[in-house]
Design a protein around this motif. Structure first.
Motif, short mmCIF file in Angstrom:
data_model
loop_
_atom_site.label_atom_id
_atom_site.label_comp_id
_atom_site.label_asym_id
_atom_site.label_seq_id
_atom_site.Cartn_x
_atom_site.Cartn_y
_atom_site.Cartn_z
N VAL A 192 0.88 -1.17 0.00
CA VAL A 192 0.00 0.00 0.00
C VAL A 192 0.90 1.21 0.00
O VAL A 192 1.61 1.47 0.97
CB VAL A 192 -0.91 0.01 1.24
CG1 VAL A 192 -1.76 1.25 1.25
CG2 VAL A 192 -1.77 -1.23 1.27
N VAL A 193 0.92 1.91 -1.11
CA VAL A 193 1.82 3.05 -1.26
C VAL A 193 1.01 4.32 -1.08
O VAL A 193 -0.02 4.51 -1.72
CB VAL A 193 2.43 3.03 -2.68
CG1 VAL A 193 3.26 4.26 -2.90
CG2 VAL A 193 3.23 1.78 -2.89
N SER A 194 1.47 5.19 -0.20
CA SER A 194 0.74 6.44 0.02
C SER A 194 1.20 7.43 -1.03
O SER A 194 2.36 7.82 -1.06
CB SER A 194 1.03 6.94 1.42
OG SER A 194 0.45 8.21 1.59
N HIS A 195 0.28 7.83 -1.89
CA HIS A 195 0.67 8.65 -3.04
C HIS A 195 0.56 10.13 -2.72
O HIS A 195 1.49 10.89 -2.95
CB HIS A 195 -0.22 8.28 -4.22
CG HIS A 195 0.16 8.93 -5.49
ND1 HIS A 195 1.37 8.75 -6.08
CD2 HIS A 195 -0.52 9.76 -6.29
CE1 HIS A 195 1.43 9.46 -7.19
NE2 HIS A 195 0.31 10.08 -7.35
N GLY A 241 -0.20 14.73 -10.60
CA GLY A 241 1.12 14.27 -10.17
C GLY A 241 1.08 13.84 -8.73
O GLY A 241 0.33 12.94 -8.36
N ALA A 242 1.86 14.49 -7.91
CA ALA A 242 1.92 14.06 -6.51
C ALA A 242 1.10 14.95 -5.60
O ALA A 242 1.33 15.00 -4.41
CB ALA A 242 3.37 14.06 -6.05
N GLU A 285 13.70 0.08 1.52
CA GLU A 285 13.22 1.42 1.21
C GLU A 285 13.40 1.73 -0.27
O GLU A 285 12.50 2.26 -0.92
CB GLU A 285 14.01 2.46 2.03
CG GLU A 285 13.51 2.66 3.43
CD GLU A 285 12.08 3.16 3.48
OE1 GLU A 285 11.34 2.71 4.35
OE2 GLU A 285 11.71 4.01 2.62
N ASP A 286 14.54 1.38 -0.77
CA ASP A 286 14.80 1.65 -2.18
C ASP A 286 13.81 0.92 -3.06
O ASP A 286 13.26 1.48 -4.01
CB ASP A 286 16.22 1.20 -2.54
CG ASP A 286 17.25 2.18 -2.02
OD1 ASP A 286 18.43 1.79 -1.90
OD2 ASP A 286 16.87 3.32 -1.74
N LEU A 287 13.57 -0.34 -2.72
CA LEU A 287 12.60 -1.10 -3.51
C LEU A 287 11.24 -0.43 -3.48
O LEU A 287 10.57 -0.28 -4.49
CB LEU A 287 12.50 -2.53 -2.97
CG LEU A 287 13.62 -3.47 -3.40
CD1 LEU A 287 13.55 -4.74 -2.59
CD2 LEU A 287 13.50 -3.80 -4.87
N GLU A 318 8.99 1.22 -6.52
CA GLU A 318 7.58 0.88 -6.77
C GLU A 318 6.74 2.13 -6.86
O GLU A 318 5.93 2.30 -7.76
CB GLU A 318 7.04 0.04 -5.60
CG GLU A 318 7.44 -1.38 -5.59
CD GLU A 318 6.30 -2.30 -5.97
OE1 GLU A 318 6.49 -3.50 -5.80
OE2 GLU A 318 5.26 -1.82 -6.45
N ARG A 319 6.95 2.99 -5.88
CA ARG A 319 6.16 4.21 -5.80
C ARG A 319 6.30 5.01 -7.07
O ARG A 319 5.31 5.47 -7.65
CB ARG A 319 6.66 5.02 -4.61
CG ARG A 319 5.57 5.79 -3.90
CD ARG A 319 6.12 6.47 -2.69
NE ARG A 319 6.46 5.49 -1.67
CZ ARG A 319 7.13 5.77 -0.56
NH1 ARG A 319 7.53 7.00 -0.34
NH2 ARG A 319 7.40 4.85 0.31
N GLN A 320 7.52 5.16 -7.50
CA GLN A 320 7.73 5.98 -8.68
C GLN A 320 7.08 5.34 -9.90
O GLN A 320 6.43 6.00 -10.70
CB GLN A 320 9.22 6.17 -8.92
CG GLN A 320 9.81 7.17 -7.95
CD GLN A 320 11.30 7.21 -8.02
OE1 GLN A 320 11.91 6.41 -8.74
NE2 GLN A 320 11.90 8.11 -7.29
N LYS A 321 7.24 4.03 -9.98
CA LYS A 321 6.65 3.34 -11.13
C LYS A 321 5.15 3.56 -11.14
O LYS A 321 4.56 3.87 -12.17
CB LYS A 321 6.98 1.84 -11.02
CG LYS A 321 6.58 1.07 -12.26
CD LYS A 321 7.10 -0.34 -12.25
CE LYS A 321 6.18 -1.16 -11.37
NZ LYS A 321 6.23 -2.58 -11.64
#
Lengths: 358, 423
Positions: free
Chosen positions: A10-13, A54-55, B145-147, B151-154
């Motif tokens: 779960v990535v917080s965008h 974007g962000a 963290e880097d991984l 992911e986040r950027q992708k």
């Protein structure tokens, strides 16, 4: 650690701080825009429309209404119109055209007390049948409205004469797979869950899960009833298998205790009906997957069919806030994109990755 | 008295002294050897060998080899010089003593120093180990963290792409949409007027008229919206479903439960059980079971059932003397008194029972109802009808559905009215 990274993350965008209490957040269908509904400090209602850039989130529009707004849905509107139906603290149901929000397209004082929950069906090109909106209120009644009929609901589920009322906390449509069939599921603060069949206008099933029901949702509204998830206070949620109804035992269920605090919301992933996310009073989100049993129904000792519940496994969990996350919505257009609103006056856009690999 | 070992033999070189000490059968361990710079002692009780060395030696590097009934010492001299003899000659007793003590002290100091040094090295090792693990963990964390960042950027990129797609799609939609809006407002108003006329109809409950009018309306307009409406089913016929809710059971709706009071009641019950009024000398005459208030209560109940009211009263009396906190004893005794027409006593006992039945919880409902009814009956038989009615009404409050109580309450009301009329 490597195995852990193979699970959905779960990535917080984006995080957006608001200066009002947000009660509900919804994606605008077919767009990268989202709505936040809530109550401003001075006691008025606010609707804010944001766009994802974007962000960050860019505020496109802010609409203020006299009464604080508790909940909203796009479920009963067409894709071209995208009208928002809202329930407010005063018991009013309004449908708004966001392009011209000065006067509502439809308005009715549906309940005597706050509308806690709202759901819509028949819109957005999903399913068949007339578009309808259901509202559940603290006055103990659940009412179904048709936007073409003013003032009176097309169905009203109210307590018997002289019976003490219980607050209705959540409502959900289901089983709307053809033009006639439709059910409404309602959860109450004393743990009652009732299933109303709108075709026969009768109570089809009821049960009690001991703790107040915070949120109910069918995995899909527009198919023959498959699964129903009900979440409650004290960290428990139940998944009911709705395919087989036993004459006395009702529906089979499996329950899971996720955390110590209230589970405020459950939302199924629109693109995969066996994955759902629950949001908790401790500011955490849990992503679950339901596994079906080998046989979904079996015969009991008297030969009647009864359902067999499967199992639930936790895919991921993350803590985003110290305050409860009270609202959650998946984007119907982008898999894994979701928005959640918490009582720390922040709305967060999250992306859940690797859902394709489940 | 130790046995001195004297048959030692030694030889020397410029830098070392080699001393051989036969042990006469005794077994030696390193613990038996004590050596300092100028003093050497081997003590294997009862054997003893000691030597105050001619010159100081390097005791840390010197060795002792134990084997074959013999200890072989290799002592390295501090200063390379030839010794005249192994030991210091003419060593006076005091000097010997002094040297011995000195040696011991020195040995102790050395031992202390050694432990200190060991401690320090141990700490340093620990620190080093800790730092090493921390570095490893940092590296691991950073990798994760880097991984995650990747992911986040992708994902963010994907989102942007999708969003732009949406935007383009929207642009194409917005133009015809505006056109639609204008067209929509007209039929909206028309529909509103229609609906004004229609609002009276749903109240009558007939549903047939409604579908006709929408269909009729649909046929005279050509907008796409209304075509769709024709395909949609008509609004549902209004209906109501009545529901009833699960009654308030104690575990449900925890926030409404009366946990505190229930706890108090249970606590009281537990306390009451524990009380034993043991200060009665007559108790010694009683059998074991007769000292148990519960058993006595059972006895009393049986006698009541058989009609032996006096016996029952006696049983309850004794039970009360043993434990005066059990409300049921008073309750049952009140029933006996009623049968015996000891009305005042019945009132007393019912009152005492009610006192003990606080706090009022669902658990002791039945008992409270009985107490009120019995007291009410006693009052009525004493012709104190108003007090009696009060008790009956209290009982009704707890169990409103009990018909007998209702009937009796009615009777009393009539009686009161009659007495009022006649007086």
């Amino acid at each position: 650690a490597a195995a852990g990274l193979e699970r959905p993350q779960v990535v917080s965008h984006v995080q957006q701080a608001l200066n009002y209490t947000v009660f509900d957040c919804k994606w605008v269908p077919r767009s990268a825009r989202l709505l936040c509904l809530g109550s401003a400090a001075r006691g008025t209602g606010l609707v804010q429309l944001y766009e994802l850039h974007g962000a960050r989130l860019e505020l496109l529009r802010e609409i203020e209404k006299p009464k604080p707004i508790k909940c909203g849905t796009f479920g009963a509107t067409s894709l071209q119109q995208r009208y928002l139906a809202t329930g407010d603290f005063d018991g009013n149901l309004n449908i708004w055209n966001l392009e011209a929000p000065e006067r509502p397209v439809y308005s009715v004082k549906g309940h005597k007390e706050i509308i806690n929950s709202i759901d819509g069906v028949g819109g957005l090109g999903i399913g068949e049948g007339a578009p309808e909106i259901v509202t559940g209120s603290r006055d103990g009644t659940v009412k179904v409205w048709d936007p073409r009929q003013n003032d009176t609901p097309v169905a009203n589920m109210e307590p018997l004469q002289g019976e003490s009322k219980r607050d209705c906390w959540t409502v959900a449509f289901g089983n709307a797979y053809n033009q006639e069939e439709r059910v409404v599921c309602a959860g109450y603060d004393n743990g009652d869950i009732k299933l109303f069949d709108l075709k026969t206008m009768s109570l089809r099933w009821e049960t009690n899960i001991k703790n107040g029901v915070c949120s109910v949702e069918f995995d899909r509204k527009d198919i023959s009833m498959n699964k129903l998830v009900a979440t409650s206070l004290e960290g428990k949620f139940h998944v009911f298998d709705m395919r087989t109804q036993h004459p006395t035992k009702g529906f089979a269920s499996v329950s899971e205790k996720a955390q110590k605090s209230t589970i405020w919301q459950v939302r199924h992933l629109p693109q995969n009906r066996d994955i759902f996310m629950t949001s908790g009073g401790s500011g955490s989100l849990h992503l679950w997957k339901y596994e079906y049993p080998a046989q979904r129904s079996k015969k009991d000792s008297e030969g009647s069919e009864m359902g067999v519940a499967g199992s639930v496994c936790l895919l991921q969990n993350v803590t985003l806030s110290t305050q409860p996350i009270s609202s959650l919505d998946w984007s119907p257009d982008k898999k894994g994109l979701c928005v959640c609103g918490a009582f720390d006056q922040t709305v967060r856009v999250l992306i859940v990755t690797k859902l394709n690999k489940i | 008295m130790p046995v001195w070992l004297r048959e030692h033999s030694w030889r020397q070189t410029l830098t070392a002294v080699y001393l051989s000490l036969p042990l006469r059968g005794a077994r030696a361990t390193p613990a038996n050897i004590f050596c300092s710079e100028q003093y050497l002692k081997v003590s294997i009780p009862p054997f003893l060998f000691e030597a105050v060395l001619y010159a100081p030696i390097d005791d840390t590097n010197s060795t002792a080899k134990i084997g074959n009934g013999n200890i072989f010492f290799t002592l390295y001299k501090k200063e390379p010089a030839m010794w005249d003899s192994l030991t210091v000659a003419n060593a006076g007793k005091e000097k010997l003593q002094y040297l011995r003590e000195n040696a011991v002290l020195k040995a102790q100091e050395k031992a202390k120093e050694e432990t200190e040094a060991k401690k320090i090295t141990k700490q340093e090792h620990k620190k080093y180990a800790l730092e090493a693990t921390m570095k490893l963990e940092e590296a691991e964390r950073k990798r994760i963290e880097d991984l995650k960042e990747k992911e986040r950027q992708k994902v963010a990129k994907e989102l942007e792409f999708w969003k732009n797609q949406q935007k383009d799609a929207d642009k194409y939609k917005s133009i015809p949409k505006k056109g639609e809006l204008y067209q929509e407002t007209e039929p909206l108003e028309d529909r509103k007027n229609e609906k004004m006329n229609k609002t009276s109809i749903p109240n009558e409950g007939t549903s047939k008229i409604i579908p006709k009018s929408t269909k009729g309306h649909g046929s005279c307009s050509i907008f796409s919206q209304n075509f769709k409406e024709e395909q949609l089913p008509a609004p549902r016929a209004a209906a109501t479903i009545k529901v009833s809710f699960t009654p308030r059971v104690f575990p449900t709706a925890l926030r409404e439960s009366r946990v505190a009071e229930e706890e108090e009641w249970l606590h009281k019950q537990a306390e009451a059980r524990r009380i034993i009024n043991s200060d009665l000398s007559e108790l010694e005459d009683l059998k074991e079971e007769e000292k148990n208030p519960d058993w006595l209560k059972e006895k009393g109940n049986k006698m009541f059932a058989m009609g032996n009211y006096l016996g029952a009263v006696n049983a309850y009396n004794l039970a009360v003397r043993l434990n005066d906190r059990l409300p049921l004893l008073y309750l049952n005794r009140a029933a006996c008194h009623l049968k015996l027409r000891n009305l005042h006593k019945a009132v007393e006992d019912s009152s005492k029972a009610l006192e003990l039945l606080t706090p009022p919880v669902p658990d002791n409902e039945n008992a409270r109802v009985k107490a009120h009814v019995r007291r009410g009956t006693a009052f009525c038989q004493l012709e104190l009808y108003t007090e009696g009615l009060q008790d009956y009404e209290a009982a009704l409050k707890i169990h409103p559905k009990n018909e007998n109580i209702e009937k009796d309450a009615e009777k009393i009301r009539h009686l009161i009215q009659e007495t009022m009329q006649s007086s």
